[in-house]
Each structure stands twice: as C-alpha cells, then as structure tokens.
Design an enzyme around this catalytic site. Structure first.
Site, PDB file in Angstrom:
ATOM      1  N   ASP D  76      14.799   3.562 -17.980  1.00 33.24           N
ATOM      2  CA  ASP D  76      13.681   4.500 -18.051  1.00 33.24           C
ATOM      3  C   ASP D  76      14.094   5.885 -17.537  1.00 33.24           C
ATOM      4  OD1 ASP D  76      11.995   2.677 -19.145  1.00 33.24           O
ATOM      5  OD2 ASP D  76      10.702   2.434 -17.394  1.00 33.24           O
ATOM      6  N   ASP D 180       2.531  12.295   4.650  1.00 30.84           N
ATOM      7  CA  ASP D 180       3.970  12.397   4.421  1.00 30.84           C
ATOM      8  C   ASP D 180       4.273  13.120   3.117  1.00 30.84           C
ATOM      9  OD1 ASP D 180       4.506  10.958   6.704  1.00 30.84           O
ATOM     10  OD2 ASP D 180       5.990   9.697   5.726  1.00 30.84           O
ATOM     11  N   THR D 191       2.898   3.987 -13.370  1.00 30.44           N
ATOM     12  CA  THR D 191       3.522   2.677 -13.117  1.00 30.44           C
ATOM     13  C   THR D 191       4.903   2.839 -12.485  1.00 30.44           C
ATOM     14  OG1 THR D 191       4.239   2.684 -15.430  1.00 30.44           O
ATOM     15  CG2 THR D 191       2.296   1.379 -14.891  1.00 30.44           C
ATOM     16  N   ALA D 194       4.312   6.245  -8.106  1.00 30.55           N
ATOM     17  CA  ALA D 194       2.916   6.288  -7.657  1.00 30.55           C
ATOM     18  C   ALA D 194       2.356   4.889  -7.430  1.00 30.55           C
ATOM     19  CB  ALA D 194       2.055   7.041  -8.678  1.00 30.55           C
ATOM     20  N   LEU D 195       2.829   3.907  -8.184  1.00 30.13           N
ATOM     21  CA  LEU D 195       2.313   2.543  -8.056  1.00 30.13           C
ATOM     22  C   LEU D 195       2.732   1.932  -6.716  1.00 30.13           C
ATOM     23  CD1 LEU D 195       0.620   0.488  -9.651  1.00 30.13           C
ATOM     24  CD2 LEU D 195       2.726  -0.419 -10.606  1.00 30.13           C
ATOM     25  N   SER D 196       3.982   2.177  -6.307  1.00 32.78           N
ATOM     26  CA  SER D 196       4.432   1.721  -4.984  1.00 32.78           C
ATOM     27  C   SER D 196       3.609   2.375  -3.884  1.00 32.78           C
ATOM     28  CB  SER D 196       5.899   2.100  -4.739  1.00 32.78           C
ATOM     29  OG  SER D 196       6.738   1.498  -5.680  1.00 32.78           O
TER      30      SER D 196
END
Lengths: 295, 295, 295, 295
Positions: D76, D180, D191, D194-196
């Site tokens: 990706d 932070d 996905t 930002a998902l983490s």
C-alpha cells in the site's frame, strides 16, 4: 417589527420531569405571542397541562399540518419526539431548553422574549437534519417503524447477552457480528448514545450514518461511517436463542425474531431545525463535552 | 504409573449446544478412568445424559464434597458453572474443551488420554483463582447471591437505558455514575465480557478487581482497577425509574430497586484450577485474541 | 505545638513556568518555618532563585540525606522530579501546588500555614508509592537508568512510526508488538500519560504495573496489568530501521538500537508521599477528571 | 482480445524490502505486456532496478503525463507514493501486491496475467479517492506541501510530549487541544494510522475527513468527522516549547514553529484507483482486520 413568515405557532412541552419550570416558560412564551397577535395552537398534552382551552389543539402528530413553526419547551428528548412528527409536514422546529443547554434546544428560558423575537422577525439559522426510517421484515411481513432523529438501537432487550447478526450495506455483505447490540446513528445522534458507545462525532451537516457495535466480541471491530443514502440491512441470524429488540430514538421497542430482517434508510423528509443567529455547533459541543475546562 | 493424589474423579459435562461431541469426549474419558481403576462419580445431568447408572451421582453443588478432582468437558461457561460449586469444597477443577481452546479449558479432546494421564500422575500446574461474592441489601434485608468467577454485571435488565448509581470503595465515595451499567470483573473475568467493554487485561495472578463502566454518560469515565480485598458497594440511587438487574457470571438475575445496595467482595475460597504442565497464560491470550496473525 | 518528628525541612521549587508564584509561596513557607525554628535547607536551584544564602544547600539528589521532610512547591512534575531523588534516602515528600490541584501536590498555596502546621504536628497520611527501575542491555553492556515514579515510555524518538518489540514477563514471552510505542506505568502514573493512551486507572495502593500499547497495529491489543513484582523485559527486534528511545518520567532519553533489551522492575525503595489528613484519592480523581460536572 | 483504452502502461515498483519478489512480478508483467504489444514506460528507479533500457523512463512525478495507466507492484505504501504523483495527471493506478492483500493493492502476484488481462480489456471498477492538500503559513510565508492520500499527521517530531494547538473548521473555532498530536485522515487513510489511533472506519465513497486526536489530555476528546470540502486550519499556539512537525503520508516532515498555521483541504484532483471486477471493499476490510476468525 418585521412581518414574520411564522404566523401560526404550535406550542409543545414535556411535563414529566420538570413540569413546573416548563409550564412557567410556556406561559412566558404564550403571553409574548398573544401580545404580538400570533395565532397559537397546542398539542393535546399542553392544552391539558396548561388547562387553557382558548387555543385550538391537535394531536402531536398533526400539529405540523396546522402551523408555521413548532416551539418545543423541554430537553433534547422533547424536541426529538416533536421532531419526528414535524418532519413529514416540513414544519420547522425551535427548542427552548429547561435551563441546561441541549444539543437541539438552544434558547435559554431567561432569553425567551429576546431570542424568540429575533427568530420570528426572520433572524435565525435553519438547518436540515435528516432522520432514519426503519422497517422490519418478519416472516415476509414488512412493518414500517418510527423514524429516528438520533438513532436506531438493536439490543438484547433483556439481560445483556451476545446477539448475532449480519450487516449488509447496499446489498453487500459487511460482516457477521456477535455483540451486545448495534447503534445506527445520524450525525444528530452521534453526540447522544452512540458517543458513550465509542462512536465518532459526525458534524451535523455531514451526509453520513455511523454504525457503532456495542461490546463486540471481535476486538478488532470498529465504528463504521457510511454515506447517508446507504441501504442498511441487518439480519438476525438463526443462532439467537432470544429475539433481540429494536428501538427508534428510545421508542417503539419491536422484537425481531431469528431470521427477521431490519432495513434502515434515510427518511425522505428532513427536520427543519431552527437556531438563533448566535448558534455555533462547535461552541455547543465544547460546552456539552466539557472541553473548555482544563485540569 | 505413579500413585495419584486424585483417586475419586467427578465428571461434569454441558449438553445444550454440542451435546454429541461432549458425550463422545466423556466416554473416552470414562473408559480411560475405568481402565485405570479410578473411582468415578457424576453430576446428575451427566448420569441422565450418559444413561449410565453404574456410577454414583450427586447434585453439581455437592459433587466437590465427594471427589478429589472434578473434570469438566465443555467450554469456559461450563467450567465457570462447575467452578462456583467446587470452590467452597476446595476441590480442584480441570477443563477439557470442545475442540476450541478456552481461557479455562486447556485440554484438547484429541489429547484426553495423554494429558489426563499426566495430570493424574501429578504433573500439572495448580492455580488459585479468586471469586467474587455479591450480596444485596434491599429495604434492610440482606440477601447473599451467587459467587462469580468472572464478573458481576449491573445492567438495566431490559431495553438499554441509563441507570444511576453511586460507587463506594472501602467506605470511600468514588463517584456517581450514569451509565448503561457496570462490570465488576476478576482477573479471570477480565478477558471475558469486561474486555469487550473496554476493560484492561488483568494477569490471573494479580490480586485485583476491575470496575468497567458500560457506556458511561461522563466521557472521562475510565475502568478502575482496585485491590482484590476491596469492599465494593454500589448504591442504586432514587433517580432510577426502573429497577436495574444484577447478574453473577450471567446467572442469578436479581432486581435491585432504587435505594437498594450491592456489596461485592472477594469470596474466601478460591477456585483451584488445574492446567497441564505445558500451560502458559500468555500463549492462551495470544491465541484467543488473535495476536499471532499479522495483516 | 507538638514536637514534630520533622526537624530539618528541605525546600524545593520549580521555576520555569510560574516562577513568581512559586517564589511567593516559598517565601510564605520559609517565613513560617523560620518563625517556628525549623532547620531549613535548600536545593541549589532554590538557593539561586531565592538569592538566599542564609540556609545550607545541597544538590537535589543529596537533599534527602540531610533532612527529615522535603516540601516541593510546584506541579506534579516538580514533585515527580524531587521524588526520584528522595526515595533512595527514604525521606518523605510533601507537595504544595501552584493553585491548581495536582494528583501528587495536595496543599493549596492559600492554605500553606494551616496545612503545613498540621503535617509538622504529625497529623498527616503517609503513603508508600513504588517506583520503576529501568536498565538497558546494549551489546552486552548493562546500563542502569533513572527511576520513574510515573512511567517508562518506549517511543520512536522522532517522527511517529511503527516500532517492533517483543515483551517478556517473568521470562515468559507475552507478544510481539508493532506499535508507536509502549507505556509502562505505575499506579501513580496510571492517571498521567498512560490514561491519555487508554490505560486503566490503577488505585495507588494496588501493587501492579500497567503495560499500555501506543497505537498498536494489532487492533485486538489491549492494556495489560501485571503484578508489581513482575520482571518486564522488552526486546527491540532487528526489524527496526531506527533506534527507538526510552524515557523515565519524561527524562533520560536513551536510544535503544535493534537487539537492545530493556529490563524494568520495581525499585526497592518506595517514595514516602505525605498528604494532609483530609486527603481522599477518589476526591482528587473526581476533581482532576471532571467527573463532578454533568452535562 | 478487446481493444484496450490503456495503450501505454507505466510500471512502478518498490525495491527496498522485498525487491527480489517485486522484480520477479514486474518481469512477469513486463513479458505479458510486451507479448500483447502494449507500449511500456518505467519510472527511473524501475529502469535502474531492472537494468532494462529498452523502454522509455521518466521521473515518477512525470510518469502519469506519458501513459494511460500506471501499474504499481508493491505494498500500500508504494501505491500511496505513486498515487500522489499520478493524481494531478488524472492517470488511473492499479496495484499488484507482494503476496499479502493490501487495502489499495488488490491483485495477487499469482494472478497477474489473468487479472491484468481483464483490466486491460476494460473489465474493472474505477473509484475516485480524494487526497488532502496541506499548506503551512509560517511568519506570513505560505508554503504548499505534498498531497496525502491517507493522512496528514501533526506530531511532536521528537520524544513524545504534549503539543498545544487550536483547530478551526470553516473559520469556526472548534477547540484548543493539548495532545501528542492530531491525525487528519481521508476515508482511504481511515483504515491506516488513524485506525490504530482509535478513529472510525470511513467508507471510501464517503465525502468526509476524520480528525483523530492522539493521546488527548482532555479525556472527553473524540474523533470528529467533517464534510470532505471542509477548510481545516490548525494553529500552533505560542505555548509550545518546541516546533511540532507535520507529515503527509509519512513524508515531507516540516517543522511548524509556534504561531505557525496549517491549512488542510481536499485536493482538486482525485486519484483514479482501478480494482479488478471482483473487488469488494468490505471483503478487503474483513480480511485485513481479521473479522472472519472467531475465537
């Protein structure tokens, strides 16, 4: 005073919790509107609570057909309730809160005269807020349910236990989910129950729907946001021992037996929500979520 | 073969979901134990399901008084159920799963003979897992409820709605909470329902209890972990329209009316949980939570 | 006045942000202590800032060897800093905040005279708070790092990017983690950085350590709480392009190259933290986290 | 074979991690395209890595101007990189993965011939994915930065520490944030990082941007989703000791000093992303997030 586009005003209150305060605010409002020669109509409950039969009254669901503006005195829950009935008539709704700012009820009871004057003189912000329309298909029988301004909630309907369901969006399989339930929220509802459930805040002008799993068994499950015109289908699988329940804005609890199907889509008639000119969405958000206080 | 400290073995199964497989595993186990001349006793349901009256049977709650080891064939839920009855007798419990690893049932049905031999020969790991004891005080009447190996859950007991309660720990006021409910979990229960609710994983040997709020209205609410010997008190405030419910490991749903009080403390008798020698807690965790697969 | 067990008092301040206010509070304290004939010593920075050479001064790390009580005027960060140096000497520490309640600094500057009197007269609560001791093993060279009262943080040390590390607890492999980093927090630190990272609140008297993954790639990763006497080992795998950094209470940033190993354990000497008699942990928690305000 | 709309094909690879496999896949692709008489061009790195000078080559940023389709072989990250350069030219991009499914690279290396044939014959799905355009205003100097297909990340740029910034959307003040950092993600990026960070999944066809605070100090902070055409402005307040950094898809780390301003808006040219006919977004999601495995 400017000629107002709003000539007939419908008045609605909520009397359960803080009836006395609400009746006081309604009377202030009433005397103001009478003084300025607006035509006033009531919903039935307001007629009963005010014991005032000098104004026409209608069932809440018909009120919107007979007036140009509905003013609700109460909390967000009261406005939610009136909104579902006002939307099909295209009648705008304005909210006066009970002294504590709501997401939907902007006008403080102390400012009724000043702020309502402004709105009636045409100085206001009008927002379109969309609603969701739910239907259920049980044994081939389609039943149309209430609309929701906030959310549709699928839940066990009794002691918390896992329910299993499949989600399809636009006829594509999304996932099989085992969870305590699912919240399907509009942007308006994204700051209500869905927010406690870990859902994101959706800006009210975003044309989107959030699906928020409740206590999902699969730990990598996350809230999903899809386009507002999505066709959402939830299939209760046959692995459920009990029939889960569906509710719309906390009302209309319908049992959905295994193999039952729920279809959720945007309702064609949006709510016309009226705000005073000074309204700023993010200001309300900051106040309601306590972002201003730093510890 | 070494002389085993376990001479009388109690056998327990769960027959609802995967009865056939469980009966098959029980028969393998039974024939192995008979061959090696262990004394075998059943709980009543097992006698009924196996249609085998050649062994003594007892109600599940008395089984522990009559044997040296209880072997449960089923899932974590079955072991949970047997554990609550075994703990007061101090009888150790060993779990054989239904083919899918559990947190509590370590032995795969394919390895029954080999692994049970090892355990019976004295090669095993014994862990003490503590339980919670709940009582409720309603109108001055104290009622002692079931013990819980996993968790005590306070919930609306019907359609999801906010309930209000005060939490006190060791007679100190912690907070007033408005939420869908509260999960009070042991380390054992921290990887069960509490984990879906956003609670932390507590290592099983940690002497601690987690309080996990369910969908709290106050967005800054967080799970709190307190010492295992804490005296936890939950007061249902008078602001609740309906009586919330309390459940222990998913059983014993008791309604707690407004002003009712719930007291939760460590139960004095821990469960003696038996694992095969190769047991590693973190390995089970990795497998169950899917940490091994990288996407 | 009672004879105080605290005869020699060490005074410490933090001068960077709100120097003027802190110096004002220190002078109030100083004149009070002089009036009551306590022996007073300073850390070097305080001597410099107050331009007062009438009292002996010592480097902060030696201060505890020469006094019976250290009083810190500043925020939680100041107390944190002094605490690391006080703990090895077993000298108790009392905190006076800058006007905004801290988790560690309980006394409001307006109440200095009244509350310090009480403490010096022996009316106080003493709590033991444990610290963490970190060491790193790089190419076979063992280096002992600072202690931490709050936390040890492993981070990329530059632009956020994923780092890979293995966690072992008590010589058992826990998991391989790909994340932005890891926070290892004491109960004291559980309400600091770890809380923003989604960690649970650990009651200060709980003998436990929380491991909170930062933005973990594996979505089913969760905070883990282990016993306070755990031996925690973090191995930086050879898959890291850059050397991550380790910090202790935000100090002592050490680069750990691939194959480097970090060992974290409870430090043998706890901090003796002094609170005024009216101190309640949960009250501080409610105030700091804004649980009292309902929206 | 149908006449293809794609006559000139640009080939791009990523050679750092799995160079050998990628070169192997590129050679399969090359020989297929040569056999079917497509015109082939390379980016410069591919020419170098393949040591093949029989085809024209261009810098990656110009490649899109000279071909009808860009095929990227890699992960990706590789597609992300090529996409930023392809979007301004309106040239569609197709991704072949390295053997592990990506969110953006759909074609497995084993199926190159079959699936590329289908795409070149016109059987494919084309999706428009929008990018973000960031600019920074430092001391009145406006600097336009890279575009991002995934996200723009504001971070401390060194050891983790709190940064303070104001967010404005459409010239309305949203909030002051101490955190932070902040992730501003497209649906494509929702996905990824930002998902983490706890952000929601945004369906790729949703016209929306997610703002995900990183470890916010205010615990009631939540991800916010706003309309895709929003004008997002982030002001670095003067309370920052160090200059935070901004990165676009993990590139272009620019320091933003206190009082610096960041402006983020949708980039006018979307990426034309090509998928094979069998592509289903939710199927990729299920596979990548491990929703199919039940533990």
């Amino acid at each position: 005073m400017m000629a107002s586009a709003f000539k007939t005003i419908g008045l609605v209150g909520r009397y359960r919790d803080q009836g006395t305060e609400i009746i006081a605010s309604l009377k202030v409002l009433l005397s103001y509107l009478e003084k300025h020669q607006y035509k006033i109509i009531f919903d039935e409950e307001t007629t009963r609570e005010l014991r005032d039969h000098s104004h026409a009254h209608f069932p809440l669901q018909e009120l919107g057909a007979h007036c140009d503006l509905i003013i609700v005195v109460g909390g967000d829950g009261s406005l939610l309730n009136a909104a579902r009935y006002a939307a099909p008539h295209g009648t705008p709704v304005l909210g006066i809160n009970r002294g504590r700012l709501g997401f939907l009820t902007d006008i403080h009871p102390d400012n009724i005269e000043k702020e309502v004057t402004q709105v009636l003189e045409g100085h206001y912000i009008e927002e379109a807020r969309f609603l969701l329309q739910s239907s259920v298909n049980i044994d081939g029988q389609l039943q149309v349910l209430d609309t929701s301004l906030n959310d549709v909630v699928l839940s066990p309907g009794s002691n918390p236990h896992m329910i299993e369901f499949d989600i399809n969006i636009d006829h594509q399989f999304v996932c099989k989910q085992r969870a305590d339930g699912l919240i399907i929220a509009t942007p308006t509802g994204s700051t209500a129950y869905a927010l406690s459930g870990g859902g994101p805040i959706l800006h009210p002008q975003l044309d989107a729907i959030a699906l928020v799993p409740m206590f999902p068994h699969t730990l990598s499950s996350r809230p999903i946001v899809v386009a507002g015109n999505s066709h959402i289908e939830i299939l209760i699988t046959s692995n459920n021992e009990y029939a889960p329940k569906l509710s719309c804005d906390g009302h209309a609890h319908v049992s959905i037996p295994p193999k039952g199907k729920i279809i959720i889509q945007k309702y064609p008639h949006p709510l016309r929500l009226i705000h005073p000119k000074h309204y700023h969405y993010f200001e309300t958000l900051r106040t309601k979520l306590g972002w201003e206080k730093h510890h």
